[in-house]
Design a protein around this motif. Structure first.
Motif, mmCIF file in Angstrom:
data_model
loop_
_atom_site.group_PDB
_atom_site.id
_atom_site.type_symbol
_atom_site.label_atom_id
_atom_site.label_comp_id
_atom_site.label_asym_id
_atom_site.label_seq_id
_atom_site.Cartn_x
_atom_site.Cartn_y
_atom_site.Cartn_z
ATOM 1 N N GLU A 28 -10.187 9.088 -12.557
ATOM 2 C CA GLU A 28 -9.876 9.918 -11.399
ATOM 3 C C GLU A 28 -8.873 9.240 -10.474
ATOM 4 O OE1 GLU A 28 -12.028 12.064 -7.614
ATOM 5 O OE2 GLU A 28 -13.081 12.037 -9.529
ATOM 6 N N GLN A 31 -5.382 9.623 -11.652
ATOM 7 C CA GLN A 31 -4.851 10.979 -11.622
ATOM 8 C C GLN A 31 -4.655 11.527 -10.205
ATOM 9 O OE1 GLN A 31 -7.701 13.115 -13.982
ATOM 10 N NE2 GLN A 31 -6.775 12.475 -15.913
ATOM 11 N N ARG A 32 -5.322 10.941 -9.219
ATOM 12 C CA ARG A 32 -5.255 11.510 -7.871
ATOM 13 C C ARG A 32 -3.956 11.156 -7.161
ATOM 14 N NH1 ARG A 32 -10.905 11.169 -4.663
ATOM 15 N NH2 ARG A 32 -9.455 10.749 -2.979
ATOM 16 N N ASP A 34 -3.359 10.873 -3.889
ATOM 17 C CA ASP A 34 -3.459 9.917 -2.780
ATOM 18 C C ASP A 34 -3.588 8.464 -3.239
ATOM 19 O OD1 ASP A 34 -5.959 10.613 -3.750
ATOM 20 O OD2 ASP A 34 -6.975 10.383 -1.825
ATOM 21 N N SER A 61 -12.448 4.895 0.068
ATOM 22 C CA SER A 61 -12.178 6.081 -0.747
ATOM 23 C C SER A 61 -12.555 5.849 -2.211
ATOM 24 C CB SER A 61 -10.703 6.469 -0.662
ATOM 25 O OG SER A 61 -10.348 6.800 0.647
ATOM 26 N N VAL A 65 -15.540 7.731 -4.430
ATOM 27 C CA VAL A 65 -15.370 8.326 -5.758
ATOM 28 C C VAL A 65 -16.399 7.736 -6.721
ATOM 29 C CG1 VAL A 65 -13.801 8.515 -7.742
ATOM 30 C CG2 VAL A 65 -12.924 8.817 -5.420
#
Length: 164
Positions: A28, A31-32, A34, A61, A65
């Motif tokens: 993740e 791929q994100r 931010d 952050s 996740v």
């Protein structure tokens, strides 16, 4: 026919599920939007998860996740022990998260005290990193399980080896 019934109280973590949660977190983060161009990363090192972020905000952050993935994998956040945030190489920050497995002596003593405070006709004994509860009446054992589920010992408890 006075036959004893018993069960064991343990605190186990499926390390394969922790590994899966870490891998999903890594995917993740890659791929994100931010996290594009950031030095954030997560890795599993034995019994610890190493989390690295550009700054405190990115670190929080990444941990958010990771926590989401851990919960989705059916694991409890109570089994994660967060270390202090420390500076790392190239201006990043690092935090080590230890996975708590087994019941330590202090927690085991608290569990035994809670069982004795229930005033039920059961015995509790500490056996290494688990607690065995035994008694003659199955209903008493089920009441002990209910009381222990309501209490908060700071770790996730599982009840295994139920013998009647």
């Amino acid at each position: 026919m006075a036959k004893d019934c018993s069960f064991d109280i343990v605190s186990e973590v499926d390390m394969q599920e922790v590994d899966n949660a870490v891998n999903q977190t890594v995917k993740e983060i890659s791929q994100r939007f931010d996290f594009r161009g950031s030095k954030s990363e997560v890795s599993l090192e034995g019994e610890q998860v190493k989390v690295i972020g550009d700054d405190d905000y990115k670190l929080k952050s990444v941990i958010d996740v990771l926590q989401t993935k851990v919960v989705k994998r059916g694991l409890s956040l109570k089994n994660l022990d967060y270390g202090k945030i420390e500076p790392a190489a190239q201006g990043t920050v690092r935090q080590m998260i230890t996975i708590k497995r087994g019941i330590d002596k202090e927690k085991a003593k608290q569990i035994v005290a809670a069982v004795k405070d229930s005033k039920l006709k059961v015995q509790a004994q500490i056996m290494d990193d688990q607690v065995r509860v035994s008694g003659k009446n199955i209903d008493d054992l089920q009441n002990v399980m209910a009381k222990l589920k309501q209490a908060d010992f700071g770790i996730e408890l599982q009840f295994v080896n139920y013998r009647s």
